[in-house]
Design an enzyme around this catalytic site. Structure first.
Site, PDB file in Angstrom:
ATOM      1  N   LYS A  10       0.839  -1.203   0.000  1.00  0.00           N
ATOM      2  CA  LYS A  10       0.000   0.000   0.000  1.00  0.00           C
ATOM      3  C   LYS A  10       0.881   1.262   0.000  1.00  0.00           C
ATOM      4  CE  LYS A  10      -3.670  -2.491   2.423  1.00  0.00           C
ATOM      5  NZ  LYS A  10      -4.572  -2.488   3.598  1.00  0.00           N
ATOM      6  N   TYR A  50     -11.984  -2.998  -3.327  1.00  0.00           N
ATOM      7  CA  TYR A  50     -12.519  -3.140  -1.969  1.00  0.00           C
ATOM      8  C   TYR A  50     -14.056  -3.177  -1.935  1.00  0.00           C
ATOM      9  CZ  TYR A  50      -7.973  -2.621   0.343  1.00  0.00           C
ATOM     10  OH  TYR A  50      -6.685  -2.816   0.812  1.00  0.00           O
ATOM     11  N   THR A  92      -4.782  -8.236  10.480  1.00  0.00           N
ATOM     12  CA  THR A  92      -5.164  -6.949   9.869  1.00  0.00           C
ATOM     13  C   THR A  92      -4.826  -5.773  10.765  1.00  0.00           C
ATOM     14  OG1 THR A  92      -6.955  -8.037   8.685  1.00  0.00           O
ATOM     15  CG2 THR A  92      -7.093  -5.649   8.871  1.00  0.00           C
ATOM     16  N   ASN A 113      -1.680  -0.111   7.226  1.00  0.00           N
ATOM     17  CA  ASN A 113      -1.114  -1.410   7.593  1.00  0.00           C
ATOM     18  C   ASN A 113      -0.225  -2.047   6.518  1.00  0.00           C
ATOM     19  OD1 ASN A 113      -3.163  -2.184   5.887  1.00  0.00           O
ATOM     20  ND2 ASN A 113      -4.162  -3.573   7.336  1.00  0.00           N
ATOM     21  N   HIS A 116      -1.600  -5.595   1.615  1.00  0.00           N
ATOM     22  CA  HIS A 116      -2.850  -6.352   1.472  1.00  0.00           C
ATOM     23  C   HIS A 116      -2.521  -7.721   0.899  1.00  0.00           C
ATOM     24  CE1 HIS A 116      -6.877  -7.521   0.020  1.00  0.00           C
ATOM     25  NE2 HIS A 116      -6.256  -7.867  -1.092  1.00  0.00           N
ATOM     26  N   GLU A 127      -9.087 -10.919  -7.640  1.00  0.00           N
ATOM     27  CA  GLU A 127      -8.178  -9.775  -7.528  1.00  0.00           C
ATOM     28  C   GLU A 127      -7.100  -9.827  -8.612  1.00  0.00           C
ATOM     29  OE1 GLU A 127      -7.024  -9.851  -3.371  1.00  0.00           O
ATOM     30  OE2 GLU A 127      -9.033  -9.246  -2.731  1.00  0.00           O
TER      31      GLU A 127
HETATM   32  P1  CMP Z   1      -6.684  -5.240   3.925  1.00  0.00           P
HETATM   33  O1  CMP Z   1      -6.027  -6.532   4.203  1.00  0.00           O
HETATM   34  O2  CMP Z   1      -6.273  -4.491   2.710  1.00  0.00           O
HETATM   35  O3  CMP Z   1      -8.255  -5.480   3.849  1.00  0.00           O
HETATM   36  C1  CMP Z   1      -9.172  -4.436   4.071  1.00  0.00           C
HETATM   37  C2  CMP Z   1      -8.554  -3.219   4.649  1.00  0.00           C
HETATM   38  O4  CMP Z   1      -9.437  -2.343   5.295  1.00  0.00           O
HETATM   39  C3  CMP Z   1      -7.575  -3.614   5.736  1.00  0.00           C
HETATM   40  O5  CMP Z   1      -6.468  -4.260   5.185  1.00  0.00           O
HETATM   41  C4  CMP Z   1      -7.339  -2.281   6.401  1.00  0.00           C
HETATM   42  O6  CMP Z   1      -6.380  -1.497   5.719  1.00  0.00           O
HETATM   43  C5  CMP Z   1      -8.691  -1.634   6.261  1.00  0.00           C
HETATM   44  N1  CMP Z   1      -9.427  -1.685   7.520  1.00  0.00           N
HETATM   45  C6  CMP Z   1      -9.978  -2.757   8.089  1.00  0.00           C
HETATM   46  N2  CMP Z   1     -10.585  -2.425   9.244  1.00  0.00           N
HETATM   47  C7  CMP Z   1     -10.397  -1.090   9.387  1.00  0.00           C
HETATM   48  C8  CMP Z   1     -10.774  -0.144  10.369  1.00  0.00           C
HETATM   49  N3  CMP Z   1     -11.476  -0.495  11.466  1.00  0.00           N
HETATM   50  N4  CMP Z   1     -10.386   1.129  10.192  1.00  0.00           N
HETATM   51  C9  CMP Z   1      -9.688   1.507   9.096  1.00  0.00           C
HETATM   52  N5  CMP Z   1      -9.311   0.643   8.140  1.00  0.00           N
HETATM   53  C10 CMP Z   1      -9.650  -0.636   8.277  1.00  0.00           C
END
Ligand code: CMP
Length: 144
Positions: A10, A50, A92, A113, A116, A127
């Site tokens: 990301k 998403y 996550t 984070n 993905h 995807e």
């Molecule tokens: P990812 O593995 O890309 O899958 C969905 C993404 O949504 C996750 O990583 C986070 O970056 C984001 N995400 C999930 N939960 C939250 C949350 N409570 N607040 C903000 N971002 C979130």
């Protein structure tokens, strides 16, 4: 065919110089890189990626974050790469991910984070089709 997963570094991971670190961990584990590109994505494309999260309160912020800078999109292949890739990535929420995982080692914020990874073989297939309509690299069978 061998299992494949979609992995995206990301914008925060790219900006913080973690591209090599991520690639290195997947390579050293023994997975095979099948496709990779650095690109900026459009808002509509991020929303498509998403789509399953469109009803979540954080959806707008998540999309804004993904379009805020270039991402690295990759396809990795190997035994149980979807589930094992998620172990390498970690939980996550970086506050719950174990040290030794990518998020456990490099992140503190669920909204930033680093990476993905597809959560199922079916979502990986979707995807990969979305991000790499042009197809993947060919390895000869003797290289696997
Ligand atoms: P990812 O593995 O890309 O899958 C969905 C993404 O949504 C996750 O990583 C986070 O970056 C984001 N995400 C999930 N939960 C939250 C949350 N409570 N607040 C903000 N971002 C979130």
């Amino acid at each position: 065919a061998a299992e494949q997963t979609f992995i995206m570094i990301k914008p925060d991971g790219v900006q913080r110089g973690l591209i090599g670190e991520v690639i290195s961990r997947f390579e050293k584990k023994g997975f095979y890189l099948k496709a990779m590109k650095l690109q900026n994505v459009e808002k509509s494309f991020a929303e498509q990626h998403y789509a399953d999260l469109s009803s979540k309160p954080f959806f707008g912020g998540l999309v804004e974050y993904i379009v805020s800078g270039p991402v690295v999109a990759m396809v990795w292949e190997g035994k149980s790469v979807v589930a094992t890739g998620r172990k390498i990535i970690g939980a996550t929420n970086p506050l719950a991910s174990e040290p030794g995982t990518i998020r456990g080692d490099f992140a503190v914020d669920i909204g930033r984070n680093v990476i993905h990874g597809s959560d199922s073989v079916e979502n990986a297939r979707k995807e990969i089709a979305l991000w790499f309509p042009e197809g993947l690299a060919e390895w000869s069978s003797s290289q696997h």
